[in-house]
Design a protein around this motif. Structure first.
Motif, mmCIF file in Angstrom:
data_model
loop_
_atom_site.group_PDB
_atom_site.id
_atom_site.type_symbol
_atom_site.label_atom_id
_atom_site.label_comp_id
_atom_site.label_asym_id
_atom_site.label_seq_id
_atom_site.Cartn_x
_atom_site.Cartn_y
_atom_site.Cartn_z
ATOM 1 N N CYS A 35 1.000 -1.390 -0.285
ATOM 2 C CA CYS A 35 0.098 -0.082 0.292
ATOM 3 C C CYS A 35 0.458 1.293 -0.276
ATOM 4 O O CYS A 35 0.613 2.282 -1.005
ATOM 5 N N ASP A 36 2.152 1.187 0.820
ATOM 6 C CA ASP A 36 2.489 2.476 1.370
ATOM 7 C C ASP A 36 3.690 2.333 -0.112
ATOM 8 O O ASP A 36 3.007 3.407 -0.708
ATOM 9 N N GLY A 76 3.336 5.129 -5.411
ATOM 10 C CA GLY A 76 3.667 6.246 -6.882
ATOM 11 C C GLY A 76 2.456 7.105 -7.604
ATOM 12 O O GLY A 76 2.795 7.792 -8.499
ATOM 13 N N VAL A 77 1.089 7.064 -6.866
ATOM 14 C CA VAL A 77 0.141 8.058 -7.545
ATOM 15 C C VAL A 77 0.910 9.549 -7.027
ATOM 16 O O VAL A 77 0.807 10.250 -7.603
ATOM 17 N N THR A 78 1.661 9.511 -5.635
ATOM 18 C CA THR A 78 1.790 10.562 -5.309
ATOM 19 C C THR A 78 3.031 11.532 -6.668
ATOM 20 O O THR A 78 3.318 12.068 -7.088
ATOM 21 N N SER A 79 3.900 10.267 -6.639
ATOM 22 C CA SER A 79 5.149 10.546 -7.664
ATOM 23 C C SER A 79 4.689 10.864 -9.173
ATOM 24 O O SER A 79 5.121 11.612 -9.410
ATOM 25 N N ARG A 94 -11.799 4.378 -15.454
ATOM 26 C CA ARG A 94 -10.206 4.154 -15.642
ATOM 27 C C ARG A 94 -10.400 3.168 -14.759
ATOM 28 O O ARG A 94 -10.221 3.478 -13.595
ATOM 29 N N TYR A 95 -8.922 2.480 -15.220
ATOM 30 C CA TYR A 95 -8.293 1.145 -13.561
ATOM 31 C C TYR A 95 -6.929 1.442 -14.272
ATOM 32 O O TYR A 95 -6.103 1.470 -16.106
ATOM 33 N N LEU A 96 -6.026 1.350 -13.935
ATOM 34 C CA LEU A 96 -4.545 1.547 -14.003
ATOM 35 C C LEU A 96 -3.874 1.027 -13.354
ATOM 36 O O LEU A 96 -3.588 1.041 -11.363
ATOM 37 N N PHE A 97 -3.132 -0.033 -13.517
ATOM 38 C CA PHE A 97 -2.444 -1.298 -12.165
ATOM 39 C C PHE A 97 -1.048 -0.949 -12.683
ATOM 40 O O PHE A 97 -0.138 -0.548 -13.110
ATOM 41 N N GLY A 98 -0.421 -1.862 -11.149
ATOM 42 C CA GLY A 98 1.184 -1.534 -10.436
ATOM 43 C C GLY A 98 0.828 -0.871 -9.795
ATOM 44 O O GLY A 98 -0.205 -0.200 -8.878
#
Length: 289
Positions: free
Chosen positions: A100-101, A106-109, A205-209
């Motif tokens: 989760c971290d 990843g979202v933040t970056s 939309r879905y974005l994976f990873g």
């Protein structure tokens, strides 16, 4: 090294959402030459972990949660008519030891280089799927995330929620998020990714990873808004790409690129002809002509 291990685990969790029929069956020979019964199942709890893509599904907006300040809120507080912005939904739990971290990081970056801003063109809602998480934990996570984001003035566009099990179940079910609780370790096995919702709360939309190309996220936000945001250049780029739900990514659309190239060629030829005709008309004519 740690990041490589997590990437491998994340890939395994994402593969769990792919139907078994998508993989070819194999029948390796046994020690006596006989065929071994093939299996396409993932081991252990991974069989139950993944994303079921539910594009167009309406998420329940009346679900009760608490925000990072401990205030009672409804999921609908972040959607129309209260807000007319798309929402990036991240499902994570705040005491998660690893994945989760990385997803939140990843979202933040990814959001750092975007010209869009949380609270202006879109909102970010991080919702915990652990009913034991508290607003205090959510507040700590928000503080860390905003520090990592490093762009001031957009705190109001980030929301970190906790809620009761019925709300968690309804939300995860609506977006097709499948996870498993490991009682022995007191941890959750879960997929990694983000879901982009329309201003009305429908899955777009879905974005994976755990690594999200900024272009993919920007395109997802634009499309989820009904293409009401973005510069003309953004719109042109979006025309050249299409969303592939099988992999949760945007890829170049060869047909649209060819159409644009053909259109540009025609415009160029017309412009050239007009310029030549104008130049010809402006040249002095020979005497007596």
């Amino acid at each position: 090294m740690l990041r490589s291990i997590v990437l491998t685990v994340s890939a395994a969790l994402l593969l769990a959402s792919v139907p078994a029929a998508a993989f070819p069956s194999r029948s390796p020979a046994g020690g006596d030459g006989s065929s071994v019964v093939p299996t396409n199942e993932m081991p252990g709890p991974l069989r139950q972990v993944g994303y079921d893509q539910r594009l167009g599904e309406q998420v329940p907006l009346d679900l009760p949660f608490r925000d990072e300040a401990g205030r009672a809120v409804r999921l609908g507080d972040y959607f129309a008519p209260h807000s007319n912005r798309p929402v990036i939904l991240v499902l994570a739990y705040y005491r998660c030891p690893m994945l989760c971290d990385l997803v939140i990081q990843g979202v933040t970056s990814t959001l750092k280089p975007l010209t869009f801003n949380p609270g202006e063109e879109f909102d970010v809602v991080v919702a915990s799927f652990d009913p034991k998480d508290t607003p205090q934990k959510a507040a700590e996570r928000k503080k860390t995330t905003l520090h990592d984001y490093g762009r001031t003035g957009h705190d109001a566009g980030w929301h970190f929620l906790t809620g009761p099990q019925p709300s968690i179940d309804a939300l995860t079910r609506a977006v097709g998020f499948r996870y498993v609780y490991d009682k022995e370790r007191d941890e959750y096995a879960h997929p990694a990714g983000m879901v982009i919702l329309t201003p009305g709360g429908k899955v777009s939309r879905y974005l994976f990873g755990i690594d999200f190309p900024p272009r993919n996220v920007q395109f997802g936000i634009m499309e989820s808004s009904g293409e009401k945001i973005g510069t003309p250049v953004d719109q042109l780029l979006l025309y050249c790409y299409h969303y592939n739900p099988a992999i949760g990514r945007y890829s170049a659309s060869a047909l649209n690129i060819l159409r644009l190239a053909a259109g540009a060629t025609v415009i160029g030829l017309v412009t050239l002809i007009v310029a030549l005709r104008r130049r010809e008309s402006q040249q002095p004519r020979p005497a007596g002509a």
